[in-house]
Design a protein around this motif. Structure first.
Motif, PDB file in Angstrom:
ATOM      1  N   ALA A  27       0.869  -1.007  -0.076  1.00 59.40           N
ATOM      2  CA  ALA A  27       0.083  -0.143  -0.017  1.00 59.40           C
ATOM      3  C   ALA A  27       0.868   1.153   0.086  1.00 59.40           C
ATOM      4  O   ALA A  27       1.687   1.536   0.852  1.00 59.40           O
ATOM      5  N   LEU A  28       0.682   1.902  -1.121  1.00 59.18           N
ATOM      6  CA  LEU A  28       1.448   3.237  -1.190  1.00 59.18           C
ATOM      7  C   LEU A  28       0.728   4.472  -0.841  1.00 59.18           C
ATOM      8  O   LEU A  28      -0.202   4.848  -1.848  1.00 59.18           O
ATOM      9  N   GLY A  29       0.980   5.329  -0.169  1.00 58.08           N
ATOM     10  CA  GLY A  29       0.096   6.433   0.156  1.00 58.08           C
ATOM     11  C   GLY A  29       0.227   7.380  -0.942  1.00 58.08           C
ATOM     12  O   GLY A  29       1.370   7.444  -1.770  1.00 58.08           O
ATOM     13  N   GLY A  30      -0.628   8.326  -1.233  1.00 51.06           N
ATOM     14  CA  GLY A  30      -0.538   9.353  -2.286  1.00 51.06           C
ATOM     15  C   GLY A  30       0.585  10.244  -1.935  1.00 51.06           C
ATOM     16  O   GLY A  30       0.940  10.838  -2.626  1.00 51.06           O
ATOM     17  N   ASN A  31       0.706  10.538  -0.373  1.00 47.54           N
ATOM     18  CA  ASN A  31       1.805  11.125  -0.045  1.00 47.54           C
ATOM     19  C   ASN A  31       3.152  10.967  -0.239  1.00 47.54           C
ATOM     20  O   ASN A  31       4.039  11.653  -0.242  1.00 47.54           O
ATOM     21  N   ALA A  32       3.284   9.578  -0.689  1.00 49.21           N
ATOM     22  CA  ALA A  32       4.577   9.240  -0.880  1.00 49.21           C
ATOM     23  C   ALA A  32       5.156   9.374  -2.284  1.00 49.21           C
ATOM     24  O   ALA A  32       6.181   9.597  -2.805  1.00 49.21           O
ATOM     25  N   LEU A  33       4.149   9.715  -3.408  1.00 48.28           N
ATOM     26  CA  LEU A  33       4.342  10.204  -4.419  1.00 48.28           C
ATOM     27  C   LEU A  33       4.396  11.826  -4.822  1.00 48.28           C
ATOM     28  O   LEU A  33       5.029  12.214  -5.707  1.00 48.28           O
ATOM     29  N   THR A  34       3.593  12.414  -3.942  1.00 49.56           N
ATOM     30  CA  THR A  34       3.803  14.118  -3.791  1.00 49.56           C
ATOM     31  C   THR A  34       3.884  14.426  -2.302  1.00 49.56           C
ATOM     32  O   THR A  34       3.115  14.314  -1.512  1.00 49.56           O
ATOM     33  N   ARG A  35       5.139  14.601  -2.122  1.00 51.00           N
ATOM     34  CA  ARG A  35       5.628  14.756  -0.413  1.00 51.00           C
ATOM     35  C   ARG A  35       5.341  15.980  -0.067  1.00 51.00           C
ATOM     36  O   ARG A  35       5.165  16.943  -0.856  1.00 51.00           O
ATOM     37  N   ALA A  36       5.429  16.213   1.180  1.00 51.13           N
ATOM     38  CA  ALA A  36       5.223  17.520   1.967  1.00 51.13           C
ATOM     39  C   ALA A  36       6.113  18.477   1.275  1.00 51.13           C
ATOM     40  O   ALA A  36       7.251  18.348   1.193  1.00 51.13           O
ATOM     41  N   GLY A  37       5.514  19.669   0.975  1.00 52.38           N
ATOM     42  CA  GLY A  37       6.218  20.897   0.222  1.00 52.38           C
ATOM     43  C   GLY A  37       6.498  20.870  -1.282  1.00 52.38           C
ATOM     44  O   GLY A  37       6.903  21.685  -1.845  1.00 52.38           O
ATOM     45  N   ASN A  46       9.976  10.411  -6.801  1.00 50.26           N
ATOM     46  CA  ASN A  46       9.630   9.626  -5.558  1.00 50.26           C
ATOM     47  C   ASN A  46       9.339   8.022  -6.141  1.00 50.26           C
ATOM     48  O   ASN A  46       9.353   7.094  -5.020  1.00 50.26           O
ATOM     49  N   ALA A  47       8.439   7.946  -7.365  1.00 49.77           N
ATOM     50  CA  ALA A  47       8.132   6.668  -7.717  1.00 49.77           C
ATOM     51  C   ALA A  47       9.244   5.584  -7.956  1.00 49.77           C
ATOM     52  O   ALA A  47       9.449   4.447  -7.709  1.00 49.77           O
ATOM     53  N   ALA A  48      10.553   6.379  -8.493  1.00 51.44           N
ATOM     54  CA  ALA A  48      11.824   5.701  -8.361  1.00 51.44           C
ATOM     55  C   ALA A  48      12.304   5.043  -7.263  1.00 51.44           C
ATOM     56  O   ALA A  48      12.823   3.862  -7.110  1.00 51.44           O
ATOM     57  N   ALA A  49      12.075   5.804  -6.199  1.00 56.32           N
ATOM     58  CA  ALA A  49      12.681   5.413  -4.782  1.00 56.32           C
ATOM     59  C   ALA A  49      11.692   4.198  -4.254  1.00 56.32           C
ATOM     60  O   ALA A  49      12.364   3.033  -3.783  1.00 56.32           O
ATOM     61  N   GLY A  71      -4.770  11.170  -2.608  1.00 59.77           N
ATOM     62  CA  GLY A  71      -5.456  12.112  -2.076  1.00 59.77           C
ATOM     63  C   GLY A  71      -5.008  13.637  -2.620  1.00 59.77           C
ATOM     64  O   GLY A  71      -5.442  14.560  -3.005  1.00 59.77           O
ATOM     65  N   PRO A  72      -3.585  13.479  -2.465  1.00 62.80           N
ATOM     66  CA  PRO A  72      -3.005  14.886  -3.053  1.00 62.80           C
ATOM     67  C   PRO A  72      -3.179  15.193  -4.533  1.00 62.80           C
ATOM     68  O   PRO A  72      -3.449  16.497  -4.904  1.00 62.80           O
ATOM     69  N   GLN A  73      -3.116  14.211  -5.082  1.00 61.56           N
ATOM     70  CA  GLN A  73      -3.364  14.409  -6.650  1.00 61.56           C
ATOM     71  C   GLN A  73      -4.793  14.622  -7.197  1.00 61.56           C
ATOM     72  O   GLN A  73      -4.929  15.659  -7.864  1.00 61.56           O
ATOM     73  N   VAL A  74      -5.632  13.849  -6.642  1.00 64.26           N
ATOM     74  CA  VAL A  74      -7.103  14.051  -6.822  1.00 64.26           C
ATOM     75  C   VAL A  74      -7.445  15.640  -6.461  1.00 64.26           C
ATOM     76  O   VAL A  74      -8.260  16.284  -7.339  1.00 64.26           O
ATOM     77  N   GLY A  75      -7.065  15.972  -5.378  1.00 63.91           N
ATOM     78  CA  GLY A  75      -7.551  17.378  -4.676  1.00 63.91           C
ATOM     79  C   GLY A  75      -6.942  18.424  -5.840  1.00 63.91           C
ATOM     80  O   GLY A  75      -7.414  19.372  -6.174  1.00 63.91           O
ATOM     81  N   ASN A  76      -5.461  18.091  -6.199  1.00 68.98           N
ATOM     82  CA  ASN A  76      -4.939  19.113  -6.931  1.00 68.98           C
ATOM     83  C   ASN A  76      -5.699  19.225  -8.443  1.00 68.98           C
ATOM     84  O   ASN A  76      -5.925  20.218  -9.021  1.00 68.98           O
ATOM     85  N   LEU A  77      -6.105  18.014  -8.883  1.00 68.93           N
ATOM     86  CA  LEU A  77      -6.841  18.136 -10.059  1.00 68.93           C
ATOM     87  C   LEU A  77      -8.047  18.591 -10.273  1.00 68.93           C
ATOM     88  O   LEU A  77      -8.487  19.434 -10.999  1.00 68.93           O
ATOM     89  N   ALA A  78      -8.948  18.745  -9.018  1.00 71.36           N
ATOM     90  CA  ALA A  78     -10.219  19.068  -8.732  1.00 71.36           C
ATOM     91  C   ALA A  78      -9.839  20.779  -8.638  1.00 71.36           C
ATOM     92  O   ALA A  78     -10.898  21.399  -9.297  1.00 71.36           O
ATOM     93  N   MET A  79      -8.953  20.986  -8.204  1.00 64.85           N
ATOM     94  CA  MET A  79      -8.794  22.707  -8.047  1.00 64.85           C
ATOM     95  C   MET A  79      -8.210  23.128  -9.323  1.00 64.85           C
ATOM     96  O   MET A  79      -8.895  24.227  -9.825  1.00 64.85           O
ATOM     97  N   GLN A  80      -7.686  22.521  -9.991  1.00 65.48           N
ATOM     98  CA  GLN A  80      -7.269  22.819 -11.679  1.00 65.48           C
ATOM     99  C   GLN A  80      -8.576  22.994 -12.339  1.00 65.48           C
ATOM    100  O   GLN A  80      -8.574  23.973 -13.085  1.00 65.48           O
ATOM    101  N   GLN A  81      -9.231  22.124 -12.279  1.00 64.16           N
ATOM    102  CA  GLN A  81     -10.564  22.298 -13.112  1.00 64.16           C
ATOM    103  C   GLN A  81     -11.674  23.396 -12.365  1.00 64.16           C
ATOM    104  O   GLN A  81     -11.968  24.167 -13.321  1.00 64.16           O
ATOM    105  N   GLU A  82     -11.664  23.595 -11.274  1.00 65.88           N
ATOM    106  CA  GLU A  82     -12.365  24.706 -10.872  1.00 65.88           C
ATOM    107  C   GLU A  82     -11.775  25.924 -11.081  1.00 65.88           C
ATOM    108  O   GLU A  82     -12.626  26.898 -11.217  1.00 65.88           O
ATOM    109  N   ALA A  83     -10.559  26.281 -11.130  1.00 61.51           N
ATOM    110  CA  ALA A  83      -9.868  27.356 -11.453  1.00 61.51           C
ATOM    111  C   ALA A  83     -10.128  27.506 -12.874  1.00 61.51           C
ATOM    112  O   ALA A  83     -10.320  28.748 -13.367  1.00 61.51           O
TER     113      ALA A  83
END
Length: 288
Positions: free
Chosen positions: A8-18, A29-32, A54-66
């Motif tokens: 189980a790989l968390g979405g935060n492991a692919l888009t890290r804090a910051g 991140n995926a290579a590691a 979580g991070p990715q789908v939230g970012n995509l939703a914000m892109q669409q709304e923007a």
């Protein structure tokens, strides 16, 4: 017997804090992650990778709304969150598969867009709890919530995030395809974001707090619900009308379901399948 490891790989492991969630960041991140998974494969395990989004789908939703705020793109419709989940499954599946393939050769990994059935009466729909997207300061979170109709909550002491419903999956529609790929020796990437939730049954009071699903009903019941306005024109109405015409012409059974659940619905597996409309349905399992 070959052992199977589910990683189980968390979405935060692919888009890290910051991080912003750029392609280069996700690939690094995926290579590691791929290096760690490769060690498991070398130890003789077969592997299925499931991942968050979580991070990715939230970012995509914000892109669409923007984009909808810009007049030039106002004609491009925003897509529902479930479909954004499918988009991120494809994106993250591609990133993870490429990282694995770079270590083990092309075709070593296979990404599978995954759907899950959920109960429309799941209390999670009335109590959103799954954080998605970036963190916001309280004032900005309140502004975005008012503008977009979001529910926002504090998360991990790092700020506020949008939260969405996270119903419990009842069945994985593509499970047999997963098994076939694992048995063929492929590393399978599946279940992104918990799977894309789908409702494969006819619903009563759809979209209201009293919403319920129908597993087995009679033609008479279906006709009554249709007359009551339960099935709108251009939506479920034409499907019910077609089913009733078939039964009126001498048919014994009409089913409304998804392609993947057709056989289960025909077999009467009511807990995990669609809706059966029968000329004279049995009294058990009519409305669920």
């Amino acid at each position: 017997m070959t052992k199977i490891a589910v990683v189980a790989l968390g979405g935060n492991a692919l888009t890290r804090a910051g991080q912003s969630g750029s392609y280069d960041e996700m690939m690094a991140n995926a290579a590691a992650m791929a290096t760690a998974v490769n060690d498991v494969l070398d130890a003789g395990w077969r592997v299925v990778v499931v991942h968050g989004n979580g991070p990715q789908v939230g970012n995509l939703a914000m892109q669409q709304e923007a984009a909808l705020q810009q007049e030039a793109t106002a004609a491009v419709p925003a897509q529902p969150l479930a479909l954004l989940g499918a988009m991120t499954q494809g994106m993250l599946g591609s990133v993870i598969a490429r990282a694995i393939d770079l270590l083990r050769g092309r075709g070593a990994a296979a990404a599978l867009v995954t759907h899950v059935t959920v109960d429309p009466a799941d209390p999670a729909f009335g109590a959103p709890s799954k954080p998605i997207g970036p963190f916001f300061e309280p004032a900005e979170a309140e502004r975005l919530a008012r503008r977009g109709g979001w529910v926002v909550k504090p998360d991990s002491g790092r700020g506020y995030r949008r939260v969405v419903a996270s119903p419990q999956p009842l069945a994985v529609i593509e499970i047999e395809a997963m098994r076939a790929l694992v048995e063929a020796g492929r590393l399978v990437i599946a279940g992104g974001g918990g799977g894309i939730p789908v409702l494969d049954r006819v619903m009563l009071d759809y979209g209201t707090p009293s919403q319920s699903s129908l597993s087995r009903i009679s033609a008479d019941q279906a006709a009554r619900y249709l007359a009551e306005g339960q099935f709108p024109p251009g939506s479920m109405g034409p499907k019910i009308e077609a089913a009733l015409r078939f039964l009126d012409d001498g048919g014994e059974l009409s089913v409304i379901t998804s392609p993947a659940l057709l056989a289960a619905t025909l077999a009467g597996h009511g807990e995990t399948a669609g809706t059966r409309i029968e000329r004279a349905a049995s009294q058990s399992g009519q409305a669920r």
